[in-house]
Design an enzyme around this catalytic site. Structure first.
Site, PDB file in Angstrom:
ATOM      1  N   LYS A  15      18.364  22.148  -0.869  1.00  0.00           N
ATOM      2  CA  LYS A  15      18.768  22.301   0.540  1.00  0.00           C
ATOM      3  C   LYS A  15      18.524  20.982   1.289  1.00  0.00           C
ATOM      4  O   LYS A  15      17.861  20.076   0.748  1.00  0.00           O
ATOM      5  CB  LYS A  15      17.987  23.452   1.172  1.00  0.00           C
ATOM      6  CG  LYS A  15      16.487  23.215   1.232  1.00  0.00           C
ATOM      7  CD  LYS A  15      15.711  24.480   1.578  1.00  0.00           C
ATOM      8  CE  LYS A  15      14.221  24.205   1.532  1.00  0.00           C
ATOM      9  NZ  LYS A  15      13.419  25.437   1.592  1.00  0.00           N
ATOM     10  N   ARG A  44       8.308  35.958   8.081  1.00  0.00           N
ATOM     11  CA  ARG A  44       9.478  35.261   8.607  1.00  0.00           C
ATOM     12  C   ARG A  44      10.677  36.103   8.225  1.00  0.00           C
ATOM     13  O   ARG A  44      10.826  37.208   8.716  1.00  0.00           O
ATOM     14  CB  ARG A  44       9.499  33.862   7.968  1.00  0.00           C
ATOM     15  CG  ARG A  44      10.097  32.781   8.778  1.00  0.00           C
ATOM     16  CD  ARG A  44       9.986  31.432   8.085  1.00  0.00           C
ATOM     17  NE  ARG A  44      10.462  31.455   6.688  1.00  0.00           N
ATOM     18  CZ  ARG A  44      10.618  30.383   5.933  1.00  0.00           C
ATOM     19  NH1 ARG A  44      10.322  29.199   6.399  1.00  0.00           N
ATOM     20  NH2 ARG A  44      11.056  30.476   4.707  1.00  0.00           N
ATOM     21  N   TYR A  66       8.181  -2.260  22.572  1.00  0.00           N
ATOM     22  CA  TYR A  66       8.107  -1.491  23.821  1.00  0.00           C
ATOM     23  C   TYR A  66       6.668  -1.143  24.168  1.00  0.00           C
ATOM     24  O   TYR A  66       5.877  -0.789  23.283  1.00  0.00           O
ATOM     25  CB  TYR A  66       8.869  -0.175  23.676  1.00  0.00           C
ATOM     26  CG  TYR A  66      10.362  -0.306  23.647  1.00  0.00           C
ATOM     27  CD1 TYR A  66      11.063  -0.745  24.772  1.00  0.00           C
ATOM     28  CD2 TYR A  66      11.085   0.038  22.511  1.00  0.00           C
ATOM     29  CE1 TYR A  66      12.451  -0.840  24.745  1.00  0.00           C
ATOM     30  CE2 TYR A  66      12.468  -0.050  22.481  1.00  0.00           C
ATOM     31  CZ  TYR A  66      13.137  -0.488  23.601  1.00  0.00           C
ATOM     32  OH  TYR A  66      14.498  -0.577  23.585  1.00  0.00           O
TER      33      TYR A  66
HETATM   34  C1  LIG Z   1      12.454  25.454   0.514  1.00  0.00           C
HETATM   35  C2  LIG Z   1      12.116  26.670  -0.243  1.00  0.00           C
HETATM   36  C3  LIG Z   1      11.531  26.596  -1.509  1.00  0.00           C
HETATM   37  C4  LIG Z   1      11.081  25.280  -2.138  1.00  0.00           C
HETATM   38  O1  LIG Z   1       9.810  24.906  -1.654  1.00  0.00           O
HETATM   39  P1  LIG Z   1       9.092  23.575  -2.211  1.00  0.00           P
HETATM   40  O2  LIG Z   1       7.764  23.621  -1.572  1.00  0.00           O
HETATM   41  O3  LIG Z   1       9.924  22.429  -1.732  1.00  0.00           O
HETATM   42  O4  LIG Z   1       9.069  23.678  -3.669  1.00  0.00           O
HETATM   43  C5  LIG Z   1      11.353  27.776  -2.217  1.00  0.00           C
HETATM   44  N1  LIG Z   1      11.688  28.966  -1.687  1.00  0.00           N
HETATM   45  C6  LIG Z   1      12.241  29.087  -0.454  1.00  0.00           C
HETATM   46  C7  LIG Z   1      12.594  30.429   0.064  1.00  0.00           C
HETATM   47  C8  LIG Z   1      12.460  27.954   0.312  1.00  0.00           C
HETATM   48  O5  LIG Z   1      12.982  28.067   1.522  1.00  0.00           O
END
Ligand SMILES: *Cc1c(COP(=O)(O)O)cnc(C)c1O
Length: 339
Positions: free
Chosen positions: A34, A122, A235
């Site tokens: 992702k 969540r 800055y």
């Molecule tokens: C992003 C995500 C993962 C991967 O997590 P990592 O810590 O990057 O290995 C696994 N499961 C879900 C549901 C996620 O959203």
């Protein structure tokens, strides 16, 4: 002219995938790509991970899945986030994606994974319904895999209990941190992102977990000048020279992912560790030099031993956020992929 160069080493991605497969001890590795592969380039990472033995790809949205499908006609692609509207479901079906359902109706004619909330609080169903025939997987997500193994154990127990009657379905719970360090979480498959990229889920040196970083980021000094005592750079005049001080200007800034809160972090200038000083601006950051160095001197922002984890520590965040913030798609950076 490119202002910096981002190199992605797919050999490191493959090595990290093999390392994960090793520790997974028979469970499948599903590569999480992702957010454009955590800033690394989703399609390149997907290809490398699959070639090293990953058996599915995971993304957050249907749009990400559709894009990934173009380069991967045969791979299993799992959409981990909830579809936003019915058109998403139809598009996913046409593209042979798999959906995660964590509430509402279970769509038919498409492979579905039911997501149970075991403590993340969540997305997720509070109770598992009797799975219809198109359900292929049962999953949950860990809230504390990098910090609180006792809470992980509670989540494992809830998941085990709820899914036990359906153990013929693929059960998946672990992320990278859990896959690496908590064997009890592995079930049938692990969804691993950060470890694949060779970034630590624990904020430590990834080598501790047998991983190596895939991304490096390099630039050059674009300008060099001497600050006399009392003169400043950037800055807000946040760095004022106390003695004659050479500073070099590197032509990357927060637009590129060198965040404002990375002031004070160290980069390599001509192979030596040097501090970023003053306020990081949109297109530039200053580094303290000692002694003077010529314009064009190589600067390594990430790589050659400079870890994302140390920038994250300075910025008070996690490696994930630094990696996702690196603007690998920007025309300002040249992106090089080593196969
Ligand atoms: C992003 C995500 C993962 C991967 O997590 P990592 O810590 O990057 O290995 C696994 N499961 C879900 C549901 C996620 O959203």
């Amino acid at each position: 002219m490119h202002r910096s160069e981002i190199t992605i080493d797919l050999g490191a991605i493959r090595d990290n995938a093999r390392r994960l497969l090793d520790v997974l001890d028979g469970a499948e590795l599903w590569a999480v790509v992702k957010a454009n592969g955590y800033g690394h380039g989703a399609s390149d990472v997907a290809r490398a991970a699959l070639s090293a033995g990953a058996t599915a790809l995971c993304v957050a949205t249907v749009d990400e899945g559709l894009e990934l499908r173009q380069g991967e006609p045969d791979a299993r692609i799992l959409i981990m986030g909830p579809p936003n509207d019915p058109r998403d479901v139809a598009a996913a079906r046409d593209a042979r994606l798999e959906l995660v359902v964590s509430g509402g109706e279970i769509p038919d004619d498409i492979p579905v994974h039911l997501k149970l909330d075991t403590g993340m609080g969540r997305w997720g169903l509070s109770e598992l319904p009797e799975p219809p025939a198109n359900v292929v997987g049962l999953m949950s997500h860990l809230a504390t895999s990098d910090s609180d193994p006792a809470f992980v154990q509670q989540q494992v127990e809830r998941f085990t209990e709820a899914t036990a009657p359906h153990a013929h379905l693929t059960r998946h719970l672990a992320n990278s941190a859990a896959a690496l360090r908590l064997p009890g979480t592995r079930f049938d498959a692990a969804r691993c992102g950060i470890a694949l990229y060779g970034i630590s889920a624990f904020g430590t040196d990834p080598a501790e977990d047998g991983l190596r970083p895939a991304l490096s980021w390099r630039s050059r000094l674009a300008q060099v000048h001497l600050l006399h005592p009392g003169e400043s750079t950037g800055y807000g005049r946040r760095f004022v020279a106390e003695r004659p001080t050479w500073v070099g200007i590197v032509p990357v800034g927060y637009e590129d992912g060198f965040r404002r809160d990375m002031t004070g972090t160290e980069v390599l200038v001509d192979g030596e560790r040097r501090r970023a000083v003053g306020t990081v601006s949109m297109d530039a950051v200053a580094v303290e030099l000692d002694p003077e160095l010529p314009v064009g001197t190589p600067v390594t922002i990430i790589g050659d031993g400079v870890l994302i984890e140390s920038h994250a520590a300075v910025a008070g965040t996690i490696g994930y956020e630094i990696a996702c913030g690196i603007n690998a798609g920007s025309a300002r950076a040249r992106r090089i992929v080593h196969d």
